[in-house]
Write a protein that holds these residues in place. Structure first.
Motif, PDB file in Angstrom:
ATOM      1  N   ASN A 297       0.792  -1.052  -0.095  1.00  0.00           N
ATOM      2  CA  ASN A 297       0.091   0.357  -0.080  1.00  0.00           C
ATOM      3  C   ASN A 297       0.649   1.211  -0.047  1.00  0.00           C
ATOM      4  N   ASP A 298       1.801   1.309   0.766  1.00  0.00           N
ATOM      5  CA  ASP A 298       2.749   2.423   0.957  1.00  0.00           C
ATOM      6  C   ASP A 298       3.831   2.607  -0.279  1.00  0.00           C
ATOM      7  N   HIS A 299       4.328   1.595  -0.947  1.00  0.00           N
ATOM      8  CA  HIS A 299       4.920   1.757  -2.044  1.00  0.00           C
ATOM      9  C   HIS A 299       4.793   0.754  -3.071  1.00  0.00           C
ATOM     10  N   TYR A 300       4.912   1.625  -4.428  1.00  0.00           N
ATOM     11  CA  TYR A 300       4.848   0.861  -5.746  1.00  0.00           C
ATOM     12  C   TYR A 300       6.086   0.350  -6.022  1.00  0.00           C
ATOM     13  N   ALA A 301       6.079  -0.813  -6.789  1.00  0.00           N
ATOM     14  CA  ALA A 301       7.325  -1.358  -7.271  1.00  0.00           C
ATOM     15  C   ALA A 301       7.968  -1.851  -6.271  1.00  0.00           C
ATOM     16  N   PRO A 333      19.060   9.205  -4.628  1.00  0.00           N
ATOM     17  CA  PRO A 333      18.085   9.884  -3.864  1.00  0.00           C
ATOM     18  C   PRO A 333      16.812   9.718  -4.450  1.00  0.00           C
ATOM     19  N   GLY A 334      15.734   9.895  -3.475  1.00  0.00           N
ATOM     20  CA  GLY A 334      14.395   9.861  -3.731  1.00  0.00           C
ATOM     21  C   GLY A 334      13.723   8.639  -4.174  1.00  0.00           C
ATOM     22  N   VAL A 335      14.319   7.400  -3.818  1.00  0.00           N
ATOM     23  CA  VAL A 335      13.824   6.155  -4.511  1.00  0.00           C
ATOM     24  C   VAL A 335      12.890   5.508  -3.151  1.00  0.00           C
ATOM     25  N   GLY A 336      12.905   6.062  -2.119  1.00  0.00           N
ATOM     26  CA  GLY A 336      11.914   5.585  -1.301  1.00  0.00           C
ATOM     27  C   GLY A 336      12.495   4.739  -0.169  1.00  0.00           C
ATOM     28  N   LYS A 337      13.969   5.166   0.091  1.00  0.00           N
ATOM     29  CA  LYS A 337      14.720   4.190   1.236  1.00  0.00           C
ATOM     30  C   LYS A 337      14.181   4.628   2.413  1.00  0.00           C
ATOM     31  N   THR A 338      14.199   5.862   2.739  1.00  0.00           N
ATOM     32  CA  THR A 338      13.786   6.327   4.254  1.00  0.00           C
ATOM     33  C   THR A 338      12.459   6.014   4.309  1.00  0.00           C
ATOM     34  N   SER A 339      11.400   6.147   3.299  1.00  0.00           N
ATOM     35  CA  SER A 339      10.061   5.740   3.652  1.00  0.00           C
ATOM     36  C   SER A 339       9.943   4.412   3.884  1.00  0.00           C
ATOM     37  N   VAL A 340      10.708   3.469   3.130  1.00  0.00           N
ATOM     38  CA  VAL A 340      10.471   1.771   3.448  1.00  0.00           C
ATOM     39  C   VAL A 340      10.754   1.767   4.903  1.00  0.00           C
ATOM     40  N   ALA A 447      22.023   4.581   2.433  1.00  0.00           N
ATOM     41  CA  ALA A 447      23.204   5.252   1.565  1.00  0.00           C
ATOM     42  C   ALA A 447      22.771   5.255   0.116  1.00  0.00           C
ATOM     43  N   ASN A 448      23.734   6.391  -0.304  1.00  0.00           N
ATOM     44  CA  ASN A 448      23.456   6.546  -1.874  1.00  0.00           C
ATOM     45  C   ASN A 448      24.429   5.698  -2.605  1.00  0.00           C
ATOM     46  N   THR A 449      25.607   5.274  -2.014  1.00  0.00           N
ATOM     47  CA  THR A 449      26.537   4.309  -2.701  1.00  0.00           C
ATOM     48  C   THR A 449      27.323   3.745  -1.624  1.00  0.00           C
ATOM     49  N   GLY A 468      16.581   2.653  -9.507  1.00  0.00           N
ATOM     50  CA  GLY A 468      15.760   3.972  -9.699  1.00  0.00           C
ATOM     51  C   GLY A 468      14.772   3.486 -10.470  1.00  0.00           C
ATOM     52  N   TYR A 469      13.608   4.317 -10.931  1.00  0.00           N
ATOM     53  CA  TYR A 469      12.414   3.803 -11.396  1.00  0.00           C
ATOM     54  C   TYR A 469      12.527   4.157 -12.792  1.00  0.00           C
ATOM     55  N   THR A 470      11.379   3.324 -13.603  1.00  0.00           N
ATOM     56  CA  THR A 470      11.533   3.379 -15.019  1.00  0.00           C
ATOM     57  C   THR A 470      10.225   4.711 -14.772  1.00  0.00           C
ATOM     58  N   ARG A 480      -0.565   6.862  -7.570  1.00  0.00           N
ATOM     59  CA  ARG A 480      -0.983   6.191  -6.376  1.00  0.00           C
ATOM     60  C   ARG A 480      -0.583   6.846  -5.338  1.00  0.00           C
ATOM     61  N   HIS A 481       0.361   7.309  -5.204  1.00  0.00           N
ATOM     62  CA  HIS A 481       0.775   7.916  -3.792  1.00  0.00           C
ATOM     63  C   HIS A 481       1.179   9.471  -3.944  1.00  0.00           C
ATOM     64  N   LEU A 482       1.767   9.936  -4.873  1.00  0.00           N
ATOM     65  CA  LEU A 482       2.218  11.257  -4.758  1.00  0.00           C
ATOM     66  C   LEU A 482       1.094  12.203  -4.761  1.00  0.00           C
ATOM     67  N   PRO A 484      -2.126  11.968  -4.659  1.00  0.00           N
ATOM     68  CA  PRO A 484      -3.139  12.061  -3.417  1.00  0.00           C
ATOM     69  C   PRO A 484      -2.588  12.553  -1.986  1.00  0.00           C
ATOM     70  N   LYS A 485      -1.203  12.308  -2.131  1.00  0.00           N
ATOM     71  CA  LYS A 485      -0.543  13.037  -0.744  1.00  0.00           C
ATOM     72  C   LYS A 485      -0.624  14.583  -0.952  1.00  0.00           C
ATOM     73  N   GLN A 486      -0.379  14.977  -1.980  1.00  0.00           N
ATOM     74  CA  GLN A 486      -0.291  16.626  -2.350  1.00  0.00           C
ATOM     75  C   GLN A 486      -1.457  17.171  -2.385  1.00  0.00           C
ATOM     76  N   GLY A 516      14.842   8.888  -8.871  1.00  0.00           N
ATOM     77  CA  GLY A 516      13.885   8.739  -7.842  1.00  0.00           C
ATOM     78  C   GLY A 516      12.564   9.621  -8.039  1.00  0.00           C
ATOM     79  N   VAL A 517      11.734  10.036  -7.113  1.00  0.00           N
ATOM     80  CA  VAL A 517      10.692  10.793  -7.617  1.00  0.00           C
ATOM     81  C   VAL A 517      10.633  12.124  -6.652  1.00  0.00           C
ATOM     82  N   ARG A 518      11.545  12.550  -6.333  1.00  0.00           N
ATOM     83  CA  ARG A 518      11.426  13.659  -5.164  1.00  0.00           C
ATOM     84  C   ARG A 518      11.213  14.835  -5.937  1.00  0.00           C
ATOM     85  N   SER A 519      11.987  15.006  -7.205  1.00  0.00           N
ATOM     86  CA  SER A 519      11.696  16.289  -8.062  1.00  0.00           C
ATOM     87  C   SER A 519      10.125  16.252  -8.563  1.00  0.00           C
TER      88      SER A 519
HETATM   89  N1  LIG Z   1       8.025   3.270  -4.435  1.00  0.00           N
HETATM   90  C1  LIG Z   1       7.562   4.366  -3.931  1.00  0.00           C
HETATM   91  N2  LIG Z   1       5.977   4.378  -3.652  1.00  0.00           N
HETATM   92  C2  LIG Z   1       5.688   5.531  -3.069  1.00  0.00           C
HETATM   93  N3  LIG Z   1       6.104   6.658  -2.762  1.00  0.00           N
HETATM   94  C3  LIG Z   1       7.509   6.577  -3.087  1.00  0.00           C
HETATM   95  C4  LIG Z   1       8.099   5.595  -3.775  1.00  0.00           C
HETATM   96  N4  LIG Z   1       9.275   5.925  -3.768  1.00  0.00           N
HETATM   97  C5  LIG Z   1       9.559   6.972  -3.334  1.00  0.00           C
HETATM   98  N5  LIG Z   1       8.513   7.404  -2.963  1.00  0.00           N
HETATM   99  C6  LIG Z   1       8.233   8.746  -2.177  1.00  0.00           C
HETATM  100  O1  LIG Z   1       9.247   9.718  -2.486  1.00  0.00           O
HETATM  101  C7  LIG Z   1       9.433  10.433  -1.363  1.00  0.00           C
HETATM  102  C8  LIG Z   1      11.200  10.573  -1.357  1.00  0.00           C
HETATM  103  O2  LIG Z   1      11.547   9.252  -0.777  1.00  0.00           O
HETATM  104  P1  LIG Z   1      12.485   9.110   0.306  1.00  0.00           P
HETATM  105  O3  LIG Z   1      12.645  10.201   1.171  1.00  0.00           O
HETATM  106  O4  LIG Z   1      12.119   7.706   1.020  1.00  0.00           O
HETATM  107  O5  LIG Z   1      13.786   8.790  -0.453  1.00  0.00           O
HETATM  108  P2  LIG Z   1      15.481   8.514  -0.231  1.00  0.00           P
HETATM  109  O6  LIG Z   1      15.682   7.153  -1.083  1.00  0.00           O
HETATM  110  O7  LIG Z   1      15.437   7.937   1.364  1.00  0.00           O
HETATM  111  O8  LIG Z   1      16.220   9.718  -0.422  1.00  0.00           O
HETATM  112  P3  LIG Z   1      17.414  10.126  -0.159  1.00  0.00           P
HETATM  113  O9  LIG Z   1      18.517   9.096  -0.299  1.00  0.00           O
HETATM  114  O10 LIG Z   1      17.634  11.430  -0.550  1.00  0.00           O
HETATM  115  O11 LIG Z   1      17.314   9.958   1.375  1.00  0.00           O
HETATM  116  C9  LIG Z   1       8.797  10.161  -0.470  1.00  0.00           C
HETATM  117  O12 LIG Z   1       7.624  11.115  -0.086  1.00  0.00           O
HETATM  118  C10 LIG Z   1       8.197   8.696  -0.755  1.00  0.00           C
HETATM  119  O13 LIG Z   1       7.191   8.436  -0.210  1.00  0.00           O
END
Ligand SMILES: Nc1ncnc2c1ncn2[C@@H]1O[C@H](COP(=O)(O)OP(=O)(O)OP(=O)(O)O)[C@@H](O)[C@H]1O
Length: 620
Positions: A297-301, A333-340, A447-449, A468-470, A480-482, A484-486, A516-519
């Motif tokens: 539910n929280d993360h796609y792919a 960055p921005g691939v959802g590591k922290t959010s997982v 970590a990024n690397t 990274g994502y396609t 699905r996520h961004l 609705p959240k915004q 990632g999807v941060r931008s």
């Molecule tokens: N697969 C995903 N499904 C849903 N949301 C995602 C997914 N990947 C990233 N996000 C969303 O993207 C945003 C950035 O993710 P997050 O902060 O976890 O990135 P990160 O990989 O930890 O980046 P950094 O390395 O810069 O810390 C968050 O709001 C997160 O919910």
């Protein structure tokens, strides 16, 4: 009183005239000698004379004005004290003078002045028995010392040769002295250093219900705080070692005056020790099926990552006390590591705490400072535990690859102890100086690397690559996520804004270039903000239709619907009617809100310059 004593003073005595004080038999006095007559006496009698007799002089109170010390001898007081010169100290600064230490032997009476110059010498009669003042008992004469400041009274005591007379003189003086002391005691404010005494007195006051002053109240409050703190320490579930240290510290604290800087330090330390979750933990509620649903539910792919996380959680469910590997998510960055990481905490029902390690280059950041340092603090691990208030949170060590190194030590080395399941049950923060059990904490690193992670640290972790994502994945994540959240963050509903998938693709390809999807998330935020303005303006106009005449209004509506919605976004200040809902975000609107596409332009311009170059080569 007749002399009649066994020990006799010489019948001829050189006379020292003093105006600083009155020497009484049995007492000792230090007097300054600076008048020519007295100086002469000291020089020729005390400094030159070699016999014991030559050290005995007569001390007479000089009742005349000391400033008018002219050549003529002033009228001499009738009674004086024979004294033994014990010490003579000479000095030339600020002017030549002596300091004489004399001990009074007995009273005498001047019978006849024999010579005046260079110093007076007189024939004297001894009035007291000498033994009277040489025994060890405190004589009533010493009482006269109390009245040193009262020169007049001292002279009267000297004159009182009869014992009875002397008592009459001294008793009123004594009474006066006692009254003065009592008054002084009353007016004296209790000093802060007298804490101990105040503590000792306080219980009585409580019993007697004597009203206290504000200052006393404050002190009492502090005292109560310390008592409370001690109670908290005793009832807390801290380790035996910690309890021992805390009790020792509180003992010191009680003895310490509050004004001491160490008082506040010790108190802060004890308060932290009490606050730490030594034995407090949340109950794990782990159900793999629910965890899978929550992660999906929280993360796609992110299939690989989710699979490994579920494996990890499943083993945890089967084996409760898992000394498992530390997971380290590595990816752009921005691939959802922290959010997982946050989702893992949610599935386990644990507290989540993120420790940002980017740029940390001092090992005290991890392990704290010793308490001897000014401004010492515990490290981030202990601080984190204090914040979450439980001993089994999920700690996300963010950006472990960006740890620095400096003269202040290597923070990565400090992390080794934290992350090693064999050692971290007795992690010792320098500030605490007692071991804290970190074995219940679930550490996840990101970590990024892996290139910049110290090898020893990397060795303790299991690396999970998060690619990274396609484009398709990004579109799905956005819808699905961004989005609705915004929408929720900006107070919008899907009835007010519509972002088609083509527009999302446009944002992804023309406005962002990232793994990632941060931008993308940020751009969606910008769109939502612009729409929020329009919606709010529209609401305002709906309630206030001032110049919206029907004909004109219809024109405008036509204009809005026929022309692009972009115009409805960007230039509606002169529109009378609210924009039509939902506001559709198409490419034109996108251009208005986010500006011209960044990457398309880049491609066009580079293509243009390349063609120019090609043409110039052809023509040359
Ligand atoms: N697969 C995903 N499904 C849903 N949301 C995602 C997914 N990947 C990233 N996000 C969303 O993207 C945003 C950035 O993710 P997050 O902060 O976890 O990135 P990160 O990989 O930890 O980046 P950094 O390395 O810069 O810390 C968050 O709001 C997160 O919910």
């Amino acid at each position: 009183m007749a002399a009649g004593s066994a020990i006799q003073i010489p019948s001829r005595l050189p006379l020292l005239l003093t105006h600083e004080g009155v020497l009484l038999p049995g007492s000792t006095m230090r007097t300054s000698v600076d008048s020519p007559r007295n100086m002469q006496l000291v020089r020729s009698r005390l400094l030159k004379g070699t016999s014991l007799r030559s050290t005995i002089i007569g001390v007479i109170p000089n009742t005349s004005d000391p400033t008018s010390d002219c050549d003529d001898l002033p009228s001499l007081h009738r009674i004086g004290t024979a004294a033994l010169a014990v010490q003579v100290v000479g000095s030339n600064w600020p002017k030549p003078h002596y300091t004489l230490l004399v001990t009074g032997l007995c009273r005498f009476q001047i019978l006849q002045l024999l010579k005046e110059k260079p110093y007076p010498v007189a024939e004297v009669e001894q009035l007291d028995r000498l033994e009277q003042f040489t025994n060890q008992h405190k004589s009533e004469e010493e009482l006269g010392e109390l009245s040193e400041q009262f020169y007049k009274y001292a002279v009267q005591i000297l004159d009182a040769v009869r014992l009875e007379e002397r008592f009459k003189m001294t008793i009123p003086l004594l009474v006066r002295q006692i009254e003065g002391l009592k008054l002084l005691q009353k007016t004296r404010k209790p000093k802060q250093d007298d804490d101990k005494r105040v503590v000792a007195i306080r219980p009585n006051r409580r019993i007697n219900h004597i009203p206290s002053t504000t200052e006393d109240d404050e002190e009492e409050e502090d005292h109560d705080d310390v008592v409370m703190l001690e109670k908290k320490i005793r009832t807390s579930s801290m380790s035996e070692q910690a309890l021992k240290v805390c009790l020792k510290e509180i003992k010191r604290l009680k003895k310490m005056p509050q004004s001491m800087p160490e008082y506040a330090l010790t108190r802060n330390y004890l308060e932290l020790m009490v606050e730490l979750p030594w034995n407090k933990s949340t109950k794990d509620r782990l159900e793999i099926r629910a965890a899978r649903i929550l992660l999906d539910n929280d993360h796609y792919a992110m299939e690989k990552l989710k699979k490994r996380v579920l494996e990890y959680l499943a083993v945890r469910q089967l084996k409760n006390n898992l000394k498992g590997p530390i997971l380290c998510f590595v990816g752009p960055p921005g691939v959802g590591k922290t959010s997982v990481g946050r989702s893992i905490a949610k599935t386990l029902g644990r507290e989540f705490h993120r420790i940002a390690l980017g740029g940390v280059c001092d090992q005290s950041d991890i392990r704290g400072h010793r308490r001897t340092y000014v401004g010492s603090m515990p490290g981030r691990i202990i601080n984190g535990l204090k914040t979450v208030g439980v001993n089994n949170p999920v700690f996300l060590l963010d950006e472990v690859d960006k740890l620095g190194k400096s003269l202040q030590g290597d923070p990565a080395a400090a992390l080794l102890e934290v992350l090693d399941p064999e050692q971290n049950h007795s992690f010792t923060d320098h500030y605490l100086n007692v071991a804290f059990d970190l074995s219940q904490v679930l550490f996840i690193a990101t970590a990024n690397t892996t290139a910049t992670i110290p090898p020893a640290l990397l060795d303790r972790m299991e690396v999970i690559q998060v690619p990274g994502y396609t484009q398709e994945e990004k579109i799905e994540i956005a819808h699905r996520h961004l989005i609705p959240k915004q929408l929720e963050q900006h107070g919008l509903t899907p009835q007010q804004i519509q972002i088609p998938q083509v527009t999302t693709l446009d944002i992804i390809t023309r406005y962002t270039r990232e793994a990632g999807v941060r931008s993308l998330d940020r751009k969606l935020g910008a769109i939502c903000r612009a729409v929020a303005v329009k919606v709010a303006e529209g609401q305002h106009k709906e309630t206030k239709p001032d110049r919206a005449e029907v004909g004109e209004g219809e024109d405008c509506k036509e204009h809005v619907t026929e022309d692009t919605k972009a115009e409805s976004i960007s230039d509606t200040a002169d529109l009378a009617l609210p924009p039509e809902m939902p506001i559709l975000i198409d490419f034109h609107a996108l251009k208005d809100i986010l500006g011209p596409p960044m990457y398309e332009m880049e491609v066009t311009s580079s293509f243009f310059s390349a063609s120019l170059l090609f043409l110039s080569i052809l023509t040359s």
